[in-house]
Design a protein around this motif. Structure first.
Motif, mmCIF file in Angstrom:
data_model
loop_
_atom_site.group_PDB
_atom_site.id
_atom_site.type_symbol
_atom_site.label_atom_id
_atom_site.label_comp_id
_atom_site.label_asym_id
_atom_site.label_seq_id
_atom_site.Cartn_x
_atom_site.Cartn_y
_atom_site.Cartn_z
ATOM 1 N N PHE A 520 0.824 -1.218 0.000
ATOM 2 C CA PHE A 520 0.000 0.000 0.000
ATOM 3 C C PHE A 520 0.853 1.260 0.000
ATOM 4 O O PHE A 520 0.449 2.282 -0.567
ATOM 5 N N CYS A 521 2.024 1.203 0.597
ATOM 6 C CA CYS A 521 2.918 2.372 0.562
ATOM 7 C C CYS A 521 3.367 2.672 -0.864
ATOM 8 O O CYS A 521 3.577 3.831 -1.219
ATOM 9 N N ALA A 522 3.494 1.608 -1.672
ATOM 10 C CA ALA A 522 3.900 1.797 -3.060
ATOM 11 C C ALA A 522 2.786 2.378 -3.916
ATOM 12 O O ALA A 522 3.044 2.914 -4.999
ATOM 13 N N ALA A 523 1.530 2.273 -3.453
ATOM 14 C CA ALA A 523 0.393 2.695 -4.276
ATOM 15 C C ALA A 523 -0.289 3.961 -3.774
ATOM 16 O O ALA A 523 -1.054 4.579 -4.518
ATOM 17 N N ARG A 524 -0.042 4.355 -2.514
ATOM 18 C CA ARG A 524 -0.787 5.475 -1.928
ATOM 19 C C ARG A 524 0.140 6.458 -1.223
ATOM 20 O O ARG A 524 1.280 6.123 -0.872
ATOM 21 N N ALA A 525 -0.404 7.626 -0.974
ATOM 22 C CA ALA A 525 0.393 8.693 -0.365
ATOM 23 C C ALA A 525 0.754 8.351 1.077
ATOM 24 O O ALA A 525 0.013 7.629 1.756
ATOM 25 N N ASP A 527 0.497 10.031 3.704
ATOM 26 C CA ASP A 527 -0.440 10.511 4.721
ATOM 27 C C ASP A 527 -1.813 9.821 4.655
ATOM 28 O O ASP A 527 -2.782 10.273 5.275
ATOM 29 N N THR A 528 -1.903 8.713 3.913
ATOM 30 C CA THR A 528 -3.153 7.959 3.854
ATOM 31 C C THR A 528 -3.535 7.478 5.259
ATOM 32 O O THR A 528 -2.718 6.855 5.949
ATOM 33 N N PRO A 529 -4.759 7.744 5.708
ATOM 34 C CA PRO A 529 -5.157 7.345 7.066
ATOM 35 C C PRO A 529 -5.146 5.828 7.254
ATOM 36 O O PRO A 529 -5.530 5.065 6.362
ATOM 37 N N THR A 547 -0.977 6.968 9.986
ATOM 38 C CA THR A 547 -0.900 7.080 8.530
ATOM 39 C C THR A 547 -0.006 5.956 8.028
ATOM 40 O O THR A 547 0.648 5.255 8.819
ATOM 41 N N LEU A 548 0.047 5.794 6.727
ATOM 42 C CA LEU A 548 0.948 4.781 6.189
ATOM 43 C C LEU A 548 2.391 5.057 6.595
ATOM 44 O O LEU A 548 3.175 4.127 6.812
ATOM 45 N N LYS A 549 2.734 6.322 6.760
ATOM 46 C CA LYS A 549 4.097 6.682 7.120
ATOM 47 C C LYS A 549 4.397 6.387 8.576
ATOM 48 O O LYS A 549 5.502 5.924 8.920
ATOM 49 N N THR A 550 3.414 6.616 9.478
ATOM 50 C CA THR A 550 3.670 6.470 10.921
ATOM 51 C C THR A 550 3.257 5.109 11.473
ATOM 52 O O THR A 550 3.543 4.791 12.625
ATOM 53 N N PHE A 551 2.593 4.312 10.667
ATOM 54 C CA PHE A 551 2.060 3.029 11.135
ATOM 55 C C PHE A 551 3.185 2.065 11.515
ATOM 56 O O PHE A 551 4.114 1.826 10.734
ATOM 57 N N ASP A 552 3.093 1.488 12.704
ATOM 58 C CA ASP A 552 4.066 0.511 13.185
ATOM 59 C C ASP A 552 3.381 -0.846 13.319
ATOM 60 O O ASP A 552 2.552 -1.043 14.203
ATOM 61 N N PRO A 553 3.727 -1.825 12.464
ATOM 62 C CA PRO A 553 3.075 -3.140 12.525
ATOM 63 C C PRO A 553 3.219 -3.828 13.875
ATOM 64 O O PRO A 553 2.397 -4.691 14.222
ATOM 65 N N LYS A 554 4.217 -3.493 14.648
ATOM 66 C CA LYS A 554 4.418 -4.152 15.935
ATOM 67 C C LYS A 554 3.331 -3.797 16.958
ATOM 68 O O LYS A 554 3.214 -4.460 17.987
ATOM 69 N N GLU A 555 2.545 -2.751 16.676
ATOM 70 C CA GLU A 555 1.463 -2.369 17.586
ATOM 71 C C GLU A 555 0.197 -3.217 17.370
ATOM 72 O O GLU A 555 -0.797 -3.038 18.070
ATOM 73 N N VAL A 562 -7.189 -3.802 11.102
ATOM 74 C CA VAL A 562 -6.514 -2.647 10.503
ATOM 75 C C VAL A 562 -7.307 -2.197 9.286
ATOM 76 O O VAL A 562 -7.657 -3.019 8.428
ATOM 77 N N ILE A 563 -7.620 -0.913 9.218
ATOM 78 C CA ILE A 563 -8.305 -0.345 8.054
ATOM 79 C C ILE A 563 -7.373 0.667 7.404
ATOM 80 O O ILE A 563 -6.916 1.618 8.051
ATOM 81 N N ILE A 564 -7.075 0.453 6.129
ATOM 82 C CA ILE A 564 -6.226 1.363 5.351
ATOM 83 C C ILE A 564 -7.127 2.116 4.383
ATOM 84 O O ILE A 564 -7.891 1.505 3.619
ATOM 85 N N GLY A 565 -7.061 3.424 4.430
ATOM 86 C CA GLY A 565 -7.942 4.237 3.611
ATOM 87 C C GLY A 565 -7.598 4.196 2.140
ATOM 88 O O GLY A 565 -6.508 3.772 1.731
ATOM 89 N N ALA A 566 -8.537 4.635 1.309
ATOM 90 C CA ALA A 566 -8.306 4.812 -0.122
ATOM 91 C C ALA A 566 -7.656 6.174 -0.360
ATOM 92 O O ALA A 566 -7.412 6.946 0.587
ATOM 93 N N SER A 567 -7.399 6.498 -1.627
ATOM 94 C CA SER A 567 -6.771 7.797 -1.919
ATOM 95 C C SER A 567 -7.687 8.953 -1.568
ATOM 96 O O SER A 567 -7.224 10.081 -1.348
ATOM 97 N N THR A 568 -8.997 8.685 -1.484
ATOM 98 C CA THR A 568 -9.964 9.750 -1.188
ATOM 99 C C THR A 568 -10.315 9.841 0.287
ATOM 100 O O THR A 568 -11.115 10.685 0.683
ATOM 101 N N THR A 569 -9.745 8.960 1.131
ATOM 102 C CA THR A 569 -10.075 8.967 2.565
ATOM 103 C C THR A 569 -9.401 10.155 3.240
ATOM 104 O O THR A 569 -8.210 10.412 3.027
ATOM 105 N N ARG A 570 -10.161 10.878 4.062
ATOM 106 C CA ARG A 570 -9.635 12.054 4.748
ATOM 107 C C ARG A 570 -9.933 11.982 6.236
ATOM 108 O O ARG A 570 -10.985 11.524 6.653
ATOM 109 N N ARG A 571 -8.980 12.449 7.038
ATOM 110 C CA ARG A 571 -9.204 12.573 8.472
ATOM 111 C C ARG A 571 -9.424 14.048 8.785
ATOM 112 O O ARG A 571 -8.756 14.920 8.248
ATOM 113 N N PHE A 572 -10.390 14.344 9.642
ATOM 114 C CA PHE A 572 -10.641 15.734 10.031
ATOM 115 C C PHE A 572 -11.052 15.791 11.480
ATOM 116 O O PHE A 572 -11.429 14.750 12.057
#
Length: 572
Positions: A520-525, A527-529, A547-555, A562-572
């Motif tokens: 998913f890191c190869a396909a999405r930004a 900051d994907t939630p 986010t994909l950048k901060t996600f730690d699998p060890k947690e 685990v839910i990985i957002g699409a390119s249109t998913t936004r956190r607010f």
């Protein structure tokens, strides 16, 4: 099913004692005063909820003041003969007062409630107070043909009169003899509106059917045979057949039409009746192993003193026969078809169980499941024994549940979340299709009761991350090769689906989630939630937003989704 109403926390223990005695039963509690975890269902408006239950024909036991129940059901009162039972129980369990529905089991409901609390019900009806018998509420095996003459009969007996019984009616033996006629019959009579008449359930209807026989034709033939004999259909206690017909739709259609249970016998039981058959057939023996099905089943159910009153009649691939017993035929002869309910209990919280789940659990005879899942519904369990299995024994667990159902039991196979999503339903279907099961287990009725899935519950805690197209993917490679799972991950990433990952990581499986993250890191930004939800609906519930950048699998562990957002998913 009886509903126990509790309006305060102080009444919960009494309600639980009642539930154990009145099973199948549910406890409904007033929201804000009773914890949702302590009951099967909550409601916010007492009068509206109680009135709705009464209007729907549900028996009610209220752990509350009698006045509350009376005011709630008053707008819905109509026919005395059809109203459900209503019983008031003091909050401290010191009193049981039957209020309504003596004609629908109210007296028995109050009696059973009294047993649960070790007190005698405060009977107020004339039948209970002045008469030794409730004349319009006969014991099992007997049905009141028409309630209208029983009102005057009770008044006559209460004034000191007596009865002149026509036929053997053993439960009326304590009543004084007199001139008022009372009848017991199996026949269709036209004067039941003026003469107090009991229908004795002394008939057993045997049925045989070719595979796939037309249910409508079976009902028509059964109706014709009863009418030609002049029998009241309510005199049929059971509809019976050979056990290899336990899954035959036509048999169950006739049973449902007559309001009688469908019960089944093995070949040995039917073979024992061959000497009494009017129409033995070698053709039938060659097909199913016994010389007759409908006649033999009817005689086996009705007992050794029974006689055939309607020998085999054939039409459109169906055969029907009637046997008449000297006494009512128990509805428990033979065995039932058996039923497996594969029940989704949701993530674990009682508040996230569906109404259908609670009903299926209450109606079951036995629970089967992984010990942790059984613990999650322990608050619902009453009389049902539990059959515990360890994690990893899934196939043995499902096979055991099916074989128990094959014995005629109603079995609840417990699954967390939704049973059709990486759970017990698919394995049950595989076993039924290709597994090594007994013939009886293959013929059980199967119901899948959906539940709230882990992904749904996790998503609900975070907003709407699955609000558009999404995919569920399990990272467990126990049954699916990792190469296939990775291919699906890559397809989901390319298709820009939001993705919920099930079974993401365990103590032994630590690399799969890392690889999934790389896909998913190869396909999405960056900051994907990403949502990590653990122990959803249970003690220790926790939801983390990364986010994909901060996600730690060890947690992540096996109790996480685990839910990985699409390119249109936004956190607010």
């Amino acid at each position: 099913m009886t509903v126990i109403i509790v309006l305060s926390a102080a009444g919960v223990e009494v309600a639980r004692a009642l539930k154990a005695q009145l099973a199948p039963a549910e406890i409904h509690g007033l929201a804000g005063r009773v914890s949702a975890e302590a009951v099967d269902e909550t409601f916010s408006a007492a009068a509206k909820h109680i009135g709705g239950l009464f209007a729907a024909g549900r028996s009610i036991v209220g752990v509350c003041a009698a006045g509350i129940l009376i005011r709630a059901v008053a707008p819905h009162l109509a026919e005395k003969a059809t109203e459900p039972a209503v019983v008031a129980v003091a909050q401290d369990g010191s009193a049981v007062v039957p209020l309504l529905g003596a004609h629908r089991g109210g007296s028995d409901l109050a009696r059973r409630a009294g047993i649960a609390l070790d007190i005698a019900p405060a009977d107020t009806a004339m039948s209970e107070v002045r008469l030794p018998v409730v004349v319009d509420d006969p014991p099992p095996g007997w049905t009141v043909a028409d309630l209208r003459p029983f009102k005057s009969l009770a008044a006559h007996l209460g004034a000191g009169g007596g009865i002149d019984p026509d036929g053997d009616i053993p439960f009326l033996a304590p009543l004084p003899k007199g001139t008022t006629p009372v009848r017991a019959t199996v026949a269709q009579r036209g004067d039941t509106g003026t003469i107090a008449t009991y229908i004795a359930e002394r008939l057993a209807l045997g049925i045989g059917a070719e595979r796939g026989a037309d249910p409508a034709a079976a009902i028509a033939l059964a109706t014709k045979v009863l009418a030609e004999g002049g029998y009241d259909p309510r005199a049929v206690s059971v509809v019976v057949s050979l056990d290899v017909k336990a899954d035959e739709t036509a048999v169950h259609a006739v049973a449902d039409h007559l309001g009688a249970p469908a019960r089944f016998f093995d070949r040995a039981a039917l073979a024992a009746e061959e000497a009494r058959l009017a129409n033995p057939s070698e053709i039938v023996r060659a097909a199913v192993g016994v010389a007759g099905v409908c006649e033999a089943a009817a005689l086996a159910a009705a007992g050794p003193k029974a006689r055939l009153v309607a020998p085999k009649t054939v039409a459109e691939g169906v055969t029907v026969a009637l046997a008449l017993a000297p006494d009512p035929v128990p509805r428990t002869v033979g065995r039932a078809r058996g039923h497996l309910a594969i029940v989704g209990t949701g993530p674990g919280s009682a508040a996230l169980r569906t109404k259908a789940t609670v009903t299926a659990l209450a109606e079951a005879d036995v629970y089967v499941g992984y010990s942790l899942y059984l613990d999650l519904v322990e608050d619902v369990r009453g009389h049902q024994p539990r059959h515990d299995f360890a994690l990893g024994d899934e196939a043995a667990r499902v096979r055991h549940a099916l074989e128990l159902a094959g014995e005629g039991k109603r079995v609840a196979l417990i699954s967390s979340g939704d049973p059709g999503i990486y759970a017990m339903a698919s394995l049950a279907m595989e076993l039924l299709d290709q597994g090594e099961l007994s013939d009886a287990a293959r013929r059980v009725a199967v119901t899948v009761v959906p539940g709230v899935s882990a992904a749904q519950a996790a998503a609900a805690l975070s907003g709407a991350p699955l609000g558009h197209d999404f995919a569920f993917i399990s990272l467990s490679d126990l049954l699916t090769p990792w190469a296939v799972i990775r291919q699906r991950l890559e397809a989901a990433a390319k298709g820009d689906f939001a993705v919920a990952l099930y079974n993401p990581r365990s103590a032994r499986r630590t690399t799969q989630l890392v690889e999934a993250l790389d896909v998913f890191c190869a396909a999405r930004a960056p900051d994907t939630p990403v949502i990590i939800a653990s122990n959803v609906g249970r003690e220790g519930e926790r939801v983390r937003h990364e986010t994909l950048k901060t996600f730690d699998p060890k947690e992540v562990d096996m109790l996480s989704t685990v839910i990985i957002g699409a390119s249109t998913t936004r956190r607010f």
